[in-house]
Design a protein around this motif. Structure first.
Motif, PDB file in Angstrom:
ATOM      1  N   TRP A 168     141.366 -28.669  73.669  1.00  0.00           N
ATOM      2  CA  TRP A 168     141.606 -28.614  72.227  1.00  0.00           C
ATOM      3  C   TRP A 168     140.543 -27.801  71.507  1.00  0.00           C
ATOM      4  O   TRP A 168     140.841 -27.052  70.583  1.00  0.00           O
ATOM      5  N   ILE A 169     139.293 -27.958  71.942  1.00  0.00           N
ATOM      6  CA  ILE A 169     138.195 -27.378  71.176  1.00  0.00           C
ATOM      7  C   ILE A 169     137.756 -26.000  71.680  1.00  0.00           C
ATOM      8  O   ILE A 169     137.090 -25.255  70.965  1.00  0.00           O
ATOM      9  N   THR A 170     138.137 -25.644  72.898  1.00  0.00           N
ATOM     10  CA  THR A 170     137.706 -24.348  73.434  1.00  0.00           C
ATOM     11  C   THR A 170     138.798 -23.287  73.410  1.00  0.00           C
ATOM     12  O   THR A 170     138.501 -22.104  73.593  1.00  0.00           O
ATOM     13  N   ARG A 171     140.053 -23.703  73.192  1.00  0.00           N
ATOM     14  CA  ARG A 171     141.143 -22.731  73.175  1.00  0.00           C
ATOM     15  C   ARG A 171     141.517 -22.386  71.730  1.00  0.00           C
ATOM     16  O   ARG A 171     142.052 -23.238  71.011  1.00  0.00           O
ATOM     17  N   PRO A 172     141.228 -21.168  71.288  1.00  0.00           N
ATOM     18  CA  PRO A 172     141.554 -20.785  69.909  1.00  0.00           C
ATOM     19  C   PRO A 172     143.049 -20.523  69.741  1.00  0.00           C
ATOM     20  O   PRO A 172     143.514 -19.386  69.755  1.00  0.00           O
ATOM     21  N   GLY A 173     143.793 -21.618  69.611  1.00  0.00           N
ATOM     22  CA  GLY A 173     145.245 -21.495  69.526  1.00  0.00           C
ATOM     23  C   GLY A 173     145.848 -22.606  68.688  1.00  0.00           C
ATOM     24  O   GLY A 173     145.185 -23.190  67.824  1.00  0.00           O
ATOM     25  N   LYS A 184     143.571 -30.079  66.283  1.00  0.00           N
ATOM     26  CA  LYS A 184     143.360 -31.355  66.974  1.00  0.00           C
ATOM     27  C   LYS A 184     141.913 -31.452  67.438  1.00  0.00           C
ATOM     28  O   LYS A 184     141.278 -32.506  67.337  1.00  0.00           O
ATOM     29  N   GLY A 185     141.400 -30.342  67.957  1.00  0.00           N
ATOM     30  CA  GLY A 185     140.010 -30.307  68.387  1.00  0.00           C
ATOM     31  C   GLY A 185     139.057 -30.477  67.220  1.00  0.00           C
ATOM     32  O   GLY A 185     138.054 -31.190  67.312  1.00  0.00           O
ATOM     33  N   LEU A 186     139.377 -29.820  66.103  1.00  0.00           N
ATOM     34  CA  LEU A 186     138.541 -29.921  64.908  1.00  0.00           C
ATOM     35  C   LEU A 186     138.498 -31.355  64.396  1.00  0.00           C
ATOM     36  O   LEU A 186     137.437 -31.864  64.015  1.00  0.00           O
ATOM     37  N   GLU A 187     139.657 -32.039  64.408  1.00  0.00           N
ATOM     38  CA  GLU A 187     139.700 -33.417  63.919  1.00  0.00           C
ATOM     39  C   GLU A 187     138.984 -34.361  64.875  1.00  0.00           C
ATOM     40  O   GLU A 187     138.279 -35.283  64.439  1.00  0.00           O
ATOM     41  N   GLU A 188     139.132 -34.144  66.161  1.00  0.00           N
ATOM     42  CA  GLU A 188     138.429 -34.987  67.131  1.00  0.00           C
ATOM     43  C   GLU A 188     136.920 -34.805  66.971  1.00  0.00           C
ATOM     44  O   GLU A 188     136.147 -35.770  67.038  1.00  0.00           O
ATOM     45  N   LEU A 189     136.483 -33.577  66.746  1.00  0.00           N
ATOM     46  CA  LEU A 189     135.075 -33.290  66.509  1.00  0.00           C
ATOM     47  C   LEU A 189     134.582 -34.011  65.253  1.00  0.00           C
ATOM     48  O   LEU A 189     133.537 -34.655  65.255  1.00  0.00           O
ATOM     49  N   ALA A 190     135.369 -33.915  64.178  1.00  0.00           N
ATOM     50  CA  ALA A 190     134.990 -34.561  62.914  1.00  0.00           C
ATOM     51  C   ALA A 190     134.895 -36.074  63.071  1.00  0.00           C
ATOM     52  O   ALA A 190     133.960 -36.700  62.553  1.00  0.00           O
ATOM     53  N   LYS A 191     135.831 -36.665  63.784  1.00  0.00           N
ATOM     54  CA  LYS A 191     135.808 -38.115  63.993  1.00  0.00           C
ATOM     55  C   LYS A 191     134.555 -38.536  64.766  1.00  0.00           C
ATOM     56  O   LYS A 191     133.942 -39.574  64.482  1.00  0.00           O
ATOM     57  N   ILE A 241     133.467 -20.202  68.736  1.00  0.00           N
ATOM     58  CA  ILE A 241     134.374 -21.001  67.917  1.00  0.00           C
ATOM     59  C   ILE A 241     133.774 -22.378  67.627  1.00  0.00           C
ATOM     60  O   ILE A 241     133.953 -22.939  66.539  1.00  0.00           O
ATOM     61  N   MET A 242     133.010 -22.928  68.578  1.00  0.00           N
ATOM     62  CA  MET A 242     132.428 -24.255  68.374  1.00  0.00           C
ATOM     63  C   MET A 242     131.355 -24.236  67.294  1.00  0.00           C
ATOM     64  O   MET A 242     131.264 -25.155  66.464  1.00  0.00           O
ATOM     65  N   ASP A 243     130.523 -23.216  67.301  1.00  0.00           N
ATOM     66  CA  ASP A 243     129.496 -23.091  66.277  1.00  0.00           C
ATOM     67  C   ASP A 243     130.138 -22.972  64.896  1.00  0.00           C
ATOM     68  O   ASP A 243     129.673 -23.577  63.921  1.00  0.00           O
ATOM     69  N   ASP A 244     131.216 -22.217  64.813  1.00  0.00           N
ATOM     70  CA  ASP A 244     131.896 -22.059  63.529  1.00  0.00           C
ATOM     71  C   ASP A 244     132.525 -23.369  63.063  1.00  0.00           C
ATOM     72  O   ASP A 244     132.512 -23.687  61.865  1.00  0.00           O
ATOM     73  N   MET A 245     133.070 -24.149  63.999  1.00  0.00           N
ATOM     74  CA  MET A 245     133.653 -25.442  63.642  1.00  0.00           C
ATOM     75  C   MET A 245     132.588 -26.364  63.046  1.00  0.00           C
ATOM     76  O   MET A 245     132.822 -27.048  62.049  1.00  0.00           O
ATOM     77  N   LEU A 246     131.402 -26.378  63.651  1.00  0.00           N
ATOM     78  CA  LEU A 246     130.315 -27.191  63.113  1.00  0.00           C
ATOM     79  C   LEU A 246     129.930 -26.712  61.720  1.00  0.00           C
ATOM     80  O   LEU A 246     129.701 -27.515  60.808  1.00  0.00           O
ATOM     81  N   SER A 247     129.859 -25.416  61.566  1.00  0.00           N
ATOM     82  CA  SER A 247     129.500 -24.844  60.269  1.00  0.00           C
ATOM     83  C   SER A 247     130.514 -25.222  59.197  1.00  0.00           C
ATOM     84  O   SER A 247     130.146 -25.600  58.077  1.00  0.00           O
ATOM     85  N   LYS A 248     131.815 -25.166  59.545  1.00  0.00           N
ATOM     86  CA  LYS A 248     132.862 -25.507  58.585  1.00  0.00           C
ATOM     87  C   LYS A 248     132.786 -26.988  58.187  1.00  0.00           C
ATOM     88  O   LYS A 248     133.167 -27.364  57.082  1.00  0.00           O
ATOM     89  N   LEU A 249     132.295 -27.826  59.111  1.00  0.00           N
ATOM     90  CA  LEU A 249     132.141 -29.256  58.823  1.00  0.00           C
ATOM     91  C   LEU A 249     130.780 -29.558  58.201  1.00  0.00           C
ATOM     92  O   LEU A 249     130.421 -30.715  58.022  1.00  0.00           O
ATOM     93  N   MET A 294     124.987 -35.698  70.624  1.00  0.00           N
ATOM     94  CA  MET A 294     125.235 -34.774  71.725  1.00  0.00           C
ATOM     95  C   MET A 294     126.707 -34.865  72.095  1.00  0.00           C
ATOM     96  O   MET A 294     127.226 -35.946  72.359  1.00  0.00           O
ATOM     97  N   LEU A 295     127.361 -33.718  72.079  1.00  0.00           N
ATOM     98  CA  LEU A 295     128.799 -33.658  72.350  1.00  0.00           C
ATOM     99  C   LEU A 295     129.050 -32.901  73.645  1.00  0.00           C
ATOM    100  O   LEU A 295     128.512 -31.810  73.851  1.00  0.00           O
ATOM    101  N   SER A 296     129.901 -33.454  74.496  1.00  0.00           N
ATOM    102  CA  SER A 296     130.230 -32.799  75.759  1.00  0.00           C
ATOM    103  C   SER A 296     131.664 -32.282  75.752  1.00  0.00           C
ATOM    104  O   SER A 296     132.588 -33.015  75.393  1.00  0.00           O
ATOM    105  N   VAL A 297     131.827 -31.016  76.142  1.00  0.00           N
ATOM    106  CA  VAL A 297     133.170 -30.456  76.358  1.00  0.00           C
ATOM    107  C   VAL A 297     133.292 -30.001  77.810  1.00  0.00           C
ATOM    108  O   VAL A 297     133.972 -29.024  78.128  1.00  0.00           O
TER     109      VAL A 297
END
Length: 258
Positions: free
Chosen positions: A237-242, A247-254, A168-176, A204-207
């Motif tokens: 937020w970023i590891t749970r696909p729910g 919220k995780g996507l927006e935090e990642l984008a910020k 899911i994280m790789d896909d989020m990066l791809s979408k951004l 470098m992002l840490s989860v």
């Protein structure tokens, strides 16, 4: 006629063995029907009032005492907990193996699989639509971001683990429209520090759940990476696909906007 009304109002007794599935059930308004959760569940706060089960080592007798009508679990449980779950199925308990969403667009399917399993399709469709709209809003809001090379750290010790394709994280990066420095690997894998350095990430992002200052200090100690920008993200937020994935996507984008 009365008996028909009572039948319509009958409720399930649900045991949810994965935090993201639990959040989906609650968001559909079924929190009262959830009688048990996994030991990893921590949201919403109400889950603390539910009986807890070790999803990696299920206790058949404990589950039977909870008298569930439905057990919602992860597809990986087919291999790890098959014997216990099969014996519960033989006693008339519905077992739902939820396929893990590996892309943002697959979360709708997860929601609907759970909703259909507990006969709440209407609530499932409404939730799937909300998640979809929230996702689109975030992606539109941050469509201006310039491409960056991003390293995602999902574990720091004893080995460094990262997320490759089909996560899911790789896909989020791809979408951004970002570049995952380890898009060429499959799933979650350990990587050598030397390889991370050679791929020259911009960010470098840490989860891992580490504090921002602790992760910054850790990276600064790594030869060849001390000047790389770092950010920590809410791992739930970023590891749970729910329901909270946007919220995780927006935090990642910020973080990538910085």
């Amino acid at each position: 006629m009365l008996s028909g009304c009572q039948a319509d109002q009958s409720e399930d007794r649900i045991v949810s063995l994965m935090p993201s599935n639990t959040e989906i059930l609650y968001e559909m308004g079924l929190g009262d029907e959830v009688v048990g959760v996994s030991t990893n569940d921590d949201y919403p706060k109400d889950v603390k009032t539910k009986e807890q089960f070790d999803s990696f080592n299920l206790n058949k007798e404990q589950l039977l005492r909870a008298k569930p009508s439905v057990i919602v679990t992860h597809e990986s449980a087919r291999a790890s907990q098959q014997k216990v779950l099969d014996s519960l199925k033989d006693k008339g308990i519905k077992i739902v193996y939820v396929k893990e969403a590996k892309k943002l667009d697959e979360i709708d399917d997860t929601v609907m699989q759970i909703a259909e399993s507990v006969d709440h399709e209407k609530e499932g469709k409404e939730l799937a639509e909300r998640i979809d709209q929230d996702k689109k809003r975030v992606l539109k809001k941050y469509s201006h971001l310039p491409e960056k090379k991003v390293f995602i750290e999902v574990s720091s010790e004893p080995d460094i683990y990262t997320a490759g394709q089909h996560t899911i994280m790789d896909d989020m990066l791809s979408k951004l429209k970002m570049s995952n420095t380890f898009h060429d690997i499959e799933g979650w894998q350990p990587v050598a520090l030397e390889t991370v350095v050679r791929r020259k990430p911009d960010v470098m992002l840490s989860v891992t759940g580490a504090k921002a200052e602790d992760y910054r200090a850790l990276v600064k100690k790594r030869p060849g990476l001390k000047n790389v920008k770092t950010h920590t993200l809410n791992d739930d937020w970023i590891t749970r696909p729910g329901p909270r994935i946007s919220k995780g996507l927006e935090e990642l984008a910020k973080a990538l906007e910085d």
